[in-house]
Design an enzyme around this catalytic site. Sequence first.
Site, mmCIF file in Angstrom:
data_model
loop_
_atom_site.group_PDB
_atom_site.id
_atom_site.type_symbol
_atom_site.label_atom_id
_atom_site.label_comp_id
_atom_site.label_asym_id
_atom_site.label_seq_id
_atom_site.Cartn_x
_atom_site.Cartn_y
_atom_site.Cartn_z
ATOM 1 N N TYR A 157 0.846 -1.211 0.000
ATOM 2 C CA TYR A 157 0.000 0.000 0.000
ATOM 3 C C TYR A 157 0.880 1.259 0.000
ATOM 4 O O TYR A 157 0.510 2.301 -0.534
ATOM 5 C CB TYR A 157 -0.968 -0.033 1.181
ATOM 6 N N LYS A 164 -2.911 8.620 2.733
ATOM 7 C CA LYS A 164 -4.147 8.466 3.534
ATOM 8 C C LYS A 164 -3.928 8.970 4.962
ATOM 9 O O LYS A 164 -4.866 9.480 5.593
ATOM 10 C CB LYS A 164 -4.614 7.008 3.548
HETATM 11 P P1 NAP Z 1 -12.045 4.372 -8.423
HETATM 12 O O1 NAP Z 1 -13.372 3.922 -8.874
HETATM 13 O O2 NAP Z 1 -10.902 4.141 -9.369
HETATM 14 O O3 NAP Z 1 -12.159 5.896 -7.997
HETATM 15 C C1 NAP Z 1 -11.012 6.709 -7.839
HETATM 16 C C2 NAP Z 1 -11.349 7.997 -8.478
HETATM 17 O O4 NAP Z 1 -10.307 8.960 -8.282
HETATM 18 C C3 NAP Z 1 -11.520 7.852 -9.980
HETATM 19 O O5 NAP Z 1 -12.731 8.452 -10.364
HETATM 20 C C4 NAP Z 1 -10.321 8.604 -10.506
HETATM 21 O O6 NAP Z 1 -10.443 9.103 -11.800
HETATM 22 C C5 NAP Z 1 -10.241 9.684 -9.482
HETATM 23 N N1 NAP Z 1 -9.050 10.509 -9.650
HETATM 24 C C6 NAP Z 1 -7.759 10.151 -9.661
HETATM 25 N N2 NAP Z 1 -6.997 11.231 -9.909
HETATM 26 C C7 NAP Z 1 -7.843 12.298 -10.034
HETATM 27 C C8 NAP Z 1 -7.686 13.677 -10.269
HETATM 28 N N3 NAP Z 1 -6.485 14.234 -10.463
HETATM 29 N N4 NAP Z 1 -8.803 14.459 -10.326
HETATM 30 C C9 NAP Z 1 -10.010 13.946 -10.165
HETATM 31 N N5 NAP Z 1 -10.238 12.636 -9.942
HETATM 32 C C10 NAP Z 1 -9.160 11.828 -9.880
HETATM 33 O O7 NAP Z 1 -11.614 3.635 -7.081
HETATM 34 P P2 NAP Z 1 -12.240 3.585 -5.608
HETATM 35 O O8 NAP Z 1 -11.600 2.394 -5.014
HETATM 36 O O9 NAP Z 1 -13.705 3.706 -5.656
HETATM 37 O O10 NAP Z 1 -11.584 4.856 -4.916
HETATM 38 C C11 NAP Z 1 -12.354 5.902 -4.312
HETATM 39 C C12 NAP Z 1 -11.718 6.266 -2.978
HETATM 40 O O11 NAP Z 1 -11.893 5.172 -2.081
HETATM 41 C C13 NAP Z 1 -10.217 6.533 -3.051
HETATM 42 O O12 NAP Z 1 -9.896 7.591 -2.183
HETATM 43 C C14 NAP Z 1 -9.664 5.225 -2.513
HETATM 44 O O13 NAP Z 1 -8.359 5.389 -1.992
HETATM 45 C C15 NAP Z 1 -10.669 4.935 -1.438
HETATM 46 N N6 NAP Z 1 -10.660 3.562 -0.910
HETATM 47 C C16 NAP Z 1 -10.751 2.503 -1.756
HETATM 48 C C17 NAP Z 1 -10.720 1.209 -1.239
HETATM 49 C C18 NAP Z 1 -10.780 0.013 -2.153
HETATM 50 O O14 NAP Z 1 -10.417 -1.088 -1.716
HETATM 51 N N7 NAP Z 1 -11.233 0.148 -3.384
HETATM 52 C C19 NAP Z 1 -10.627 0.995 0.146
HETATM 53 C C20 NAP Z 1 -10.555 2.107 0.985
HETATM 54 C C21 NAP Z 1 -10.575 3.389 0.445
HETATM 55 P P3 NAP Z 1 -9.482 8.425 -12.943
HETATM 56 O O15 NAP Z 1 -9.940 7.007 -13.082
HETATM 57 O O16 NAP Z 1 -9.691 9.266 -14.142
HETATM 58 O O17 NAP Z 1 -8.064 8.507 -12.451
#
Ligand code: NAP
Length: 257
Positions: A157, A164
Amino acid sequence: MGIVSGKRALIVGVANDKSLAWSIAQALAAEGAELALTYQGEILEKRVRPLAAQIEASVIGELDVTNDVQIGSVFSKLKEKWDGLDLLVHAVAFAEREDLRDRFLTVSRANFAKSMEISAYSLVALARAAEPLMEARGGGSILTLSYLGAVRAIPNYNMMGVAKAALEACVRYLSIDLGSKNIRVNAISAGPARTLSSSAIRDFHTMAHEVEARSPMRRGMRPEEVGTLAAAILSDLSSAVTGQTIYADVGYNITGM
Ligand code: NAP
């Protein structure tokens, strides 16, 4: 009547129907909120528009969180559309694939700065833009998404864990700045979910299996459980909750051996 009926929400971070932001959008729509979504770039716009249509959300514009002009434009469009903003969901994070494997030690200065800017600073930038619109509504609620890697060293990670940790600290400091204006700021620390972003983490499936095998509930977290908790935290039912990181991880964070 839903728990967020009449609330106006901006959701940043829907990339596709696997995104945690999409689970949150669905839950907020089911609970009566009026929603606006953003997208990052043309490719994502094509994915976000049909999703928005499913929940009668509007697509307010393109938003790369590193672009202050786009941030300004999204919030001025929101001001024109609504008389203010009640809820803001920040579900955005980024680390280079090479920094989500092997040694943290090797992260470059440029990659470190880029991850911190997109994953942590962006919450500050969006909260600052949201402040006057939330004040106009007598208060508001801001929510971001974190992961256990902020407070524990989780294999691979790496850079994202450091970002984070900064994000969770931003939640605490922003909650102090905005609390007297009745604006709350919280984070949900979610369990592993298969999304576009998580697919970049080496051995992500091991993280997910570990939770299924060892969490108190002996199963993985379901994305819709992030959605329903988000609706509860964003709603006035949680009016005394601010500055917190709340775990939606089927209890995994409390376990040791
Ligand atoms: P996701 O669907 O890939 O969403 C991440 C989002 O961040 C995407 O829409 C991505 O757009 C966007 N992003 C990245 N760089 C950006 C920028 N410069 N400006 C605007 N948007 C940007 O994945 P997700 O897992 O749902 O992630 C959402 C949040 O949940 C994140 O903070 C992640 O760390 C957190 N989270 C996820 C998990 C997990 O296991 N999935 C667990 C805990 C927390 P692009 O695709 O265009 O880059």
